[in-house]
Design a protein around this motif. Structure first.
Motif, mmCIF file in Angstrom:
data_model
loop_
_atom_site.group_PDB
_atom_site.id
_atom_site.type_symbol
_atom_site.label_atom_id
_atom_site.label_comp_id
_atom_site.label_asym_id
_atom_site.label_seq_id
_atom_site.Cartn_x
_atom_site.Cartn_y
_atom_site.Cartn_z
ATOM 1 N N TYR A 60 0.834 -1.203 0.000
ATOM 2 C CA TYR A 60 0.000 0.000 0.000
ATOM 3 C C TYR A 60 0.869 1.253 0.000
ATOM 4 C CZ TYR A 60 -3.227 3.580 1.647
ATOM 5 O OH TYR A 60 -3.951 4.729 1.779
ATOM 6 N N ARG A 65 -3.451 1.697 -2.947
ATOM 7 C CA ARG A 65 -4.531 0.816 -2.482
ATOM 8 C C ARG A 65 -4.807 -0.328 -3.450
ATOM 9 N NH1 ARG A 65 -7.200 -1.396 1.444
ATOM 10 N NH2 ARG A 65 -9.443 -1.470 1.224
ATOM 11 N N SER A 66 -4.734 -0.065 -4.746
ATOM 12 C CA SER A 66 -5.035 -1.116 -5.721
ATOM 13 C C SER A 66 -4.033 -2.269 -5.619
ATOM 14 C CB SER A 66 -5.078 -0.559 -7.134
ATOM 15 O OG SER A 66 -3.838 0.015 -7.472
ATOM 16 N N GLN A 68 -2.540 -3.236 -2.920
ATOM 17 C CA GLN A 68 -2.895 -3.968 -1.711
ATOM 18 C C GLN A 68 -4.059 -4.919 -1.977
ATOM 19 O OE1 GLN A 68 -4.486 -1.564 1.490
ATOM 20 N NE2 GLN A 68 -3.447 -2.834 3.021
ATOM 21 N N ILE A 69 -5.046 -4.472 -2.709
ATOM 22 C CA ILE A 69 -6.198 -5.315 -3.038
ATOM 23 C C ILE A 69 -5.782 -6.455 -3.965
ATOM 24 C CG2 ILE A 69 -8.418 -5.356 -4.249
ATOM 25 C CD1 ILE A 69 -8.841 -2.492 -3.126
ATOM 26 N N VAL A 73 -6.131 -10.472 -3.204
ATOM 27 C CA VAL A 73 -6.836 -11.388 -4.113
ATOM 28 C C VAL A 73 -5.876 -12.451 -4.640
ATOM 29 C CG1 VAL A 73 -8.031 -11.528 -6.340
ATOM 30 C CG2 VAL A 73 -8.609 -9.716 -4.730
#
Length: 127
Positions: A60, A65-66, A68-69, A73
């Motif tokens: 992050y 943030r992307s 981290q996501i 996943v």
């Protein structure tokens, strides 16, 4: 009871297992590559042991943030892929090689329990 049909079925089982293992390997390789790239040039983590707890935060900070996501996943997908590969392998062994006559749902529960129970024990003990 026909040996040629058994040999053909084993061939396709081997191909399916091989493809599952290859996909699992590729997903795990991608997860490790992203993880390594996220920590390699981050001065905050030089000389520190970095684990799964810190991975999301570090990604992050460095990528947003992307990332981290995507990391989360990807980690979930890697775990599911590895678990399903082990489950399929266990099912093939029980069904074909050991010739155990059990209901499919019992066979599935047995093979999945072998994968899930140790992971769950470690997660609960080292929380």
């Amino acid at each position: 009871n026909r040996p040629d049909k058994v040999q053909e079925a084993n061939k396709y089982f081997a191909i399916e297992s091989g493809i599952s293992l290859l996909i699992s390997f590729i997903i795990n390789l991608a997860v490790v590559a992203v993880f390594a790239n996220g920590f390699y040039n981050n001065p905050k983590y030089i000389g520190k042991d970095v684990g799964l707890e810190d991975a999301g935060d570090a990604l992050y900070e460095q990528f947003g943030r992307s990332a981290q996501i995507i990391w989360g996943v990807g980690l979930l997908a890697a775990g599911q892929s590895a678990t399903m590969t082990g489950t399929f392998s266990g099912q093939f062994v029980m069904q074909g090689f050991l010739d155990l006559k059990v209901a499919p749902w019992v066979r599935t529960m047995m093979t999945r329990s072998v994968a899930i129970v140790p992971a769950l024990c470690v997660a609960l003990l080292f929380e």
